[in-house]
Design a protein around this motif. Structure first.
Motif, PDB file in Angstrom:
ATOM      1  N   LYS A  92       0.879  -1.118   0.047  1.00 28.48           N
ATOM      2  CA  LYS A  92       0.017  -0.020  -0.294  1.00 28.48           C
ATOM      3  C   LYS A  92       0.849   1.361   0.167  1.00 28.48           C
ATOM      4  N   GLN A  93       2.015   0.982   0.687  1.00 26.21           N
ATOM      5  CA  GLN A  93       2.823   2.411   0.866  1.00 26.21           C
ATOM      6  C   GLN A  93       3.438   2.731  -0.553  1.00 26.21           C
ATOM      7  N   ASN A  94       3.665   1.709  -1.391  1.00 26.73           N
ATOM      8  CA  ASN A  94       4.424   1.878  -2.626  1.00 26.73           C
ATOM      9  C   ASN A  94       3.364   2.085  -3.802  1.00 26.73           C
ATOM     10  N   GLN A  95       2.175   2.029  -3.315  1.00 27.68           N
ATOM     11  CA  GLN A  95       1.059   2.094  -4.489  1.00 27.68           C
ATOM     12  C   GLN A  95       1.011   3.748  -5.022  1.00 27.68           C
ATOM     13  N   VAL A  96       1.106   3.770  -6.296  1.00 24.58           N
ATOM     14  CA  VAL A  96       0.990   5.087  -6.782  1.00 24.58           C
ATOM     15  C   VAL A  96      -0.443   5.446  -7.303  1.00 24.58           C
ATOM     16  N   GLY A  97      -1.193   6.127  -6.456  1.00 27.01           N
ATOM     17  CA  GLY A  97      -2.548   6.254  -6.807  1.00 27.01           C
ATOM     18  C   GLY A  97      -2.960   7.398  -7.733  1.00 27.01           C
ATOM     19  N   GLU A 105       2.673  18.356 -15.966  1.00 28.76           N
ATOM     20  CA  GLU A 105       3.489  19.537 -16.125  1.00 28.76           C
ATOM     21  C   GLU A 105       2.825  20.429 -15.413  1.00 28.76           C
ATOM     22  N   SER A 106       1.406  20.590 -15.850  1.00 24.56           N
ATOM     23  CA  SER A 106       0.523  21.753 -15.302  1.00 24.56           C
ATOM     24  C   SER A 106      -0.066  21.571 -13.881  1.00 24.56           C
ATOM     25  N   GLY A 107       0.533  20.596 -13.015  1.00 24.79           N
ATOM     26  CA  GLY A 107      -0.015  20.450 -11.938  1.00 24.79           C
ATOM     27  C   GLY A 107      -1.413  19.605 -11.982  1.00 24.79           C
ATOM     28  N   ALA A 108      -2.066  19.185 -12.925  1.00 29.52           N
ATOM     29  CA  ALA A 108      -3.434  18.567 -12.694  1.00 29.52           C
ATOM     30  C   ALA A 108      -3.014  17.000 -12.328  1.00 29.52           C
ATOM     31  N   MET A 109      -4.185  16.800 -11.642  1.00 33.05           N
ATOM     32  CA  MET A 109      -3.916  15.402 -10.934  1.00 33.05           C
ATOM     33  C   MET A 109      -4.542  14.234 -11.983  1.00 33.05           C
ATOM     34  N   ILE A 110      -3.845  13.305 -12.241  1.00 35.59           N
ATOM     35  CA  ILE A 110      -4.242  12.301 -13.022  1.00 35.59           C
ATOM     36  C   ILE A 110      -4.388  10.899 -12.250  1.00 35.59           C
ATOM     37  N   ASN A 111      -5.485  10.291 -12.300  1.00 33.21           N
ATOM     38  CA  ASN A 111      -5.638   9.151 -11.578  1.00 33.21           C
ATOM     39  C   ASN A 111      -6.169   7.708 -12.373  1.00 33.21           C
ATOM     40  N   LYS A 112      -6.279   8.036 -13.754  1.00 35.62           N
ATOM     41  CA  LYS A 112      -6.708   6.897 -14.561  1.00 35.62           C
ATOM     42  C   LYS A 112      -5.491   6.023 -14.977  1.00 35.62           C
ATOM     43  N   HIS A 113      -5.587   4.819 -14.942  1.00 34.86           N
ATOM     44  CA  HIS A 113      -4.508   4.089 -15.185  1.00 34.86           C
ATOM     45  C   HIS A 113      -3.800   4.232 -16.568  1.00 34.86           C
ATOM     46  N   GLU A 114      -4.896   4.365 -17.643  1.00 42.54           N
ATOM     47  CA  GLU A 114      -4.309   4.493 -18.873  1.00 42.54           C
ATOM     48  C   GLU A 114      -3.682   6.028 -19.150  1.00 42.54           C
ATOM     49  N   GLU A 115      -4.244   7.025 -18.550  1.00 42.78           N
ATOM     50  CA  GLU A 115      -3.651   8.388 -18.662  1.00 42.78           C
ATOM     51  C   GLU A 115      -2.537   8.444 -17.748  1.00 42.78           C
ATOM     52  N   CYS A 124      -0.232   5.871 -17.569  1.00 38.26           N
ATOM     53  CA  CYS A 124       0.755   5.127 -18.450  1.00 38.26           C
ATOM     54  C   CYS A 124       1.254   6.411 -19.387  1.00 38.26           C
ATOM     55  N   GLU A 125       0.225   6.802 -20.219  1.00 39.45           N
ATOM     56  CA  GLU A 125       0.492   7.925 -21.066  1.00 39.45           C
ATOM     57  C   GLU A 125       1.583   9.029 -20.615  1.00 39.45           C
ATOM     58  N   LEU A 126       1.358   9.359 -19.342  1.00 44.20           N
ATOM     59  CA  LEU A 126       2.088  10.400 -18.566  1.00 44.20           C
ATOM     60  C   LEU A 126       3.460   9.964 -18.354  1.00 44.20           C
ATOM     61  N   VAL A 127       3.758   8.548 -17.897  1.00 46.66           N
ATOM     62  CA  VAL A 127       5.000   7.781 -17.755  1.00 46.66           C
ATOM     63  C   VAL A 127       5.740   7.719 -19.020  1.00 46.66           C
ATOM     64  N   LYS A 128       5.060   7.513 -20.139  1.00 44.84           N
ATOM     65  CA  LYS A 128       5.720   7.113 -21.447  1.00 44.84           C
ATOM     66  C   LYS A 128       6.248   8.452 -21.933  1.00 44.84           C
ATOM     67  N   GLY A 129       5.499   9.548 -21.995  1.00 40.61           N
ATOM     68  CA  GLY A 129       5.922  11.016 -22.575  1.00 40.61           C
ATOM     69  C   GLY A 129       6.873  11.472 -21.697  1.00 40.61           C
ATOM     70  N   TYR A 130       6.715  11.351 -20.362  1.00 35.40           N
ATOM     71  CA  TYR A 130       8.350  11.851 -19.268  1.00 35.40           C
ATOM     72  C   TYR A 130       9.172  11.139 -19.754  1.00 35.40           C
TER      73      TYR A 130
END
Length: 540
Positions: free
Chosen positions: A189-194, A199-209, A211-217
């Motif tokens: 639970k501690q290592n879970q990334v919820g 970059e704009s500070g917007a919160m993203i919590n959907k798995h697919e989105e 993944c795209e954030l990680v890929k783009g980064y």
């Protein structure tokens, strides 16, 4: 005094070592007993110091199974009295000079050896009259309620183990399974990334989105769009002989792939296909020929099938409550077959290690070799230079490979850091700048073009004014001269001085990119590698 025993099921997995470290850090045991380490003495010795213990005793694994170890700190007066493949028996003296025995014990898991375990416990019980504590895993039980799974546990085994416990004068003090299950659950639970912030500070919590954030980064970090002029490969002097080349391009043999599989740690984390090296090692007799034929065809045809080089990226939080990509450390988990192919190629190159340092630097900087391949090659070269004539794998490493790869002026031997050679190519992004020609290609805010200024970029406070302008917008209309008034109005006084000092050619030369660390402005692998070395040493 605090003691912990743990069946770690292999210390080759970084996650296991991290969990062990967290456990030791949290509970601060004076004594630690580990079972199923699947490790040899060198690994246990390294882990002992890493975990903060002062002393250790190791019983190495046999093949790919077993292995136990006992760690203790300097404030524990401990004497090893006896050992076996599944036990370590020690005598401990308390601060008040009271002596007692501690036995770290791991029972054979096979049912056919239950009576052998019982006999061993009875033997150990009879060697001393000192108070006796046994920790570990007996791989047995006294109550059927302890049984999990579908297979029944014979009553005769329950009765036999219960009688053994009674005859040895032992009593069950504590059942720790619930604790370790709760610990693992809490850690997960501690290592879970919820969620993550973009970059704009917007919160993203959907798995697919996410993944795209990680890929783009990581695409932005490791990718690149700049096109830089390269020298011709034809200018590079050949250093590999015809004999070497024949060996390198010889037809692949199944023995090469079998050896590569054996060299891999069985418990390395699996890639997207879900199979770890242990699977291929165990079933090599069944699937070895098919694996060899597929890998051989891929190498000969110079084409990998779709998905072979797919990689799972595991993100490890660097701190608690992580919500940004910069606070996550990536671990890439590749498919085993992809790593096997790299290892086969690395093993072939092993035979030409005496000339590996003469591989043309330019070629190494042009073709991006996998980091794992560079590491394998450097390990081989390390063993070659430090090993003895009798056994190249043994010998004293008097200094690290990092120090050996430093320049002679820095006290090194100027050996090539193979991974650094292609990283030097990446350093071009930091080492180039634009030379002003017609001014039509250079963006005032985004590009590096200020000659003489460190970093070659304009001050940040000016960016909002010049973000969409080109250098030619600073010329007096219809001329190739600086508009002095406009320059002073848009830029700081310091940047204005740098700009006005840049000569503008009267001809129609286009803007061009030059390498800032050579006299002729042309990039070479040698100058790029030196630039990378200097930058690396400064970072250290």
């Amino acid at each position: 005094m605090n003691a912990i025993s743990w069946n770690c099921i292999g210390l080759g997995n970084p996650r296991t070592v991290r969990a062990l470290w967290d456990m030791v850090k949290s509970h601060k045991p004076n004594i630690l007993f580990l079972m199923e380490t699947l490790s040899y003495k060198e690994r246990i010795k390294h882990l002992c110091g890493k975990m903060g213990f002062d002393n250790h005793w190791t019983v190495e694994c046999v093949g790919r199974s077993g292995g136990i170890a006992l760690f203790w700190k300097s404030n524990v007066k401990c004497i090893v009295c006896n050992q076996g493949i599944n036990f370590i028996d020690v005598q401990i003296t308390n601060v008040n000079e009271v002596k007692w025995r501690l036995t770290g014990f791991y029972g054979f898991p096979e049912r056919a050896r239950k009576r052998e375990v019982w006999g061993l416990l009875k033997m150990l019980a009879g060697v001393s009259d000192l108070p006796w504590v046994v920790v570990g895993d007996f791989n047995d039980m006294v109550n059927i309620s302890d049984k999990k799974g579908n297979y029944a546990h014979p009553q005769s085994f329950l009765d036999g183990f219960k009688r053994t416990i009674e005859e040895c004068g032992l009593i069950e003090l504590e059942w720790r399974e619930k604790y370790f299950h709760a610990y693992a659950t809490s850690r997960k639970k501690q290592n879970q990334v919820g969620y993550l912030k973009d970059e704009s500070g917007a919160m993203i919590n959907k798995h697919e989105e996410m993944c795209e954030l990680v890929k783009g980064y990581f695409s932005r970090i490791f990718g690149g769009t700049e096109r830089l002029e390269m020298n011709s490969l034809d200018e590079q002097e050949a250093v590999i002989t015809e004999e070497h080349n024949r060996d390198l391009i010889a037809e692949f043999k199944i023995e090469e792939f079998s050896e590569a599989i054996k060299q891999m740690h069985p418990d390395k984390s699996a890639g997207p296909d879900g199979l770890n090296p242990a699977f291929y090692q165990h079933f090599w007799g069944l699937c070895g020929k098919d694996v060899f034929q597929c890998c051989k065809n891929w190498l000969v045809d110079l084409a990998f099938p779709l998905g072979l080089n797919d990689t799972n990226v595991v993100l490890i939080p660097k701190k608690d409550n992580t919500d940004e990509m910069k606070d996550l450390r990536p671990i890439a988990l590749c498919n085993v077959l992809y790593k096997v192919i790299s290892k086969v190629l690395a093993n072939r190159l092993k035979e030409i290690l005496p000339v590996a340092q003469a591989i043309p630097s330019y070629a190494m900087s042009c073709f991006l070799l996998p980091k794992s391949l560079c590491i394998d090659l450097e390990r081989m070269m390390n063993s070659y230079f430090w090993g003895s004539q009798e056994d190249i794998k043994k010998g004293i490493r008097w200094t690290s490979w990092t120090n050996m790869s430093m320049s002679k002026e820095q006290g090194g031997l100027a050996f090539h850091d193979l991974h650094g050679l292609w990283q030097a190519k990446e350093s071009q992004k930091q080492g180039y700048r634009w030379v002003v020609g017609d001014g039509r290609s250079i963006n005032l805010g985004a590009d590096k073009w200020l000659r003489g200024k460190e970093g070659h970029r304009v001050d940040e406070q000016c960016l909002s004014l010049v973000r969409n302008l080109k250098v030619c917008d600073l010329f007096v209309s219809g001329t190739k001269e600086w508009d002095v008034t406009k320059v002073h109005n848009l830029f700081s006084s310091s940047d204005a001085r740098f700009i006005l000092a840049i000569p503008i050619p009267n001809n129609q030369f286009q803007d061009r990119i030059v390498w800032n660390y050579s006299l002729d402005g042309k990039y070479s692998a040698k100058s790029g590698y030196r630039f990378w070395q200097q930058h690396y040493s400064q970072c250290k």
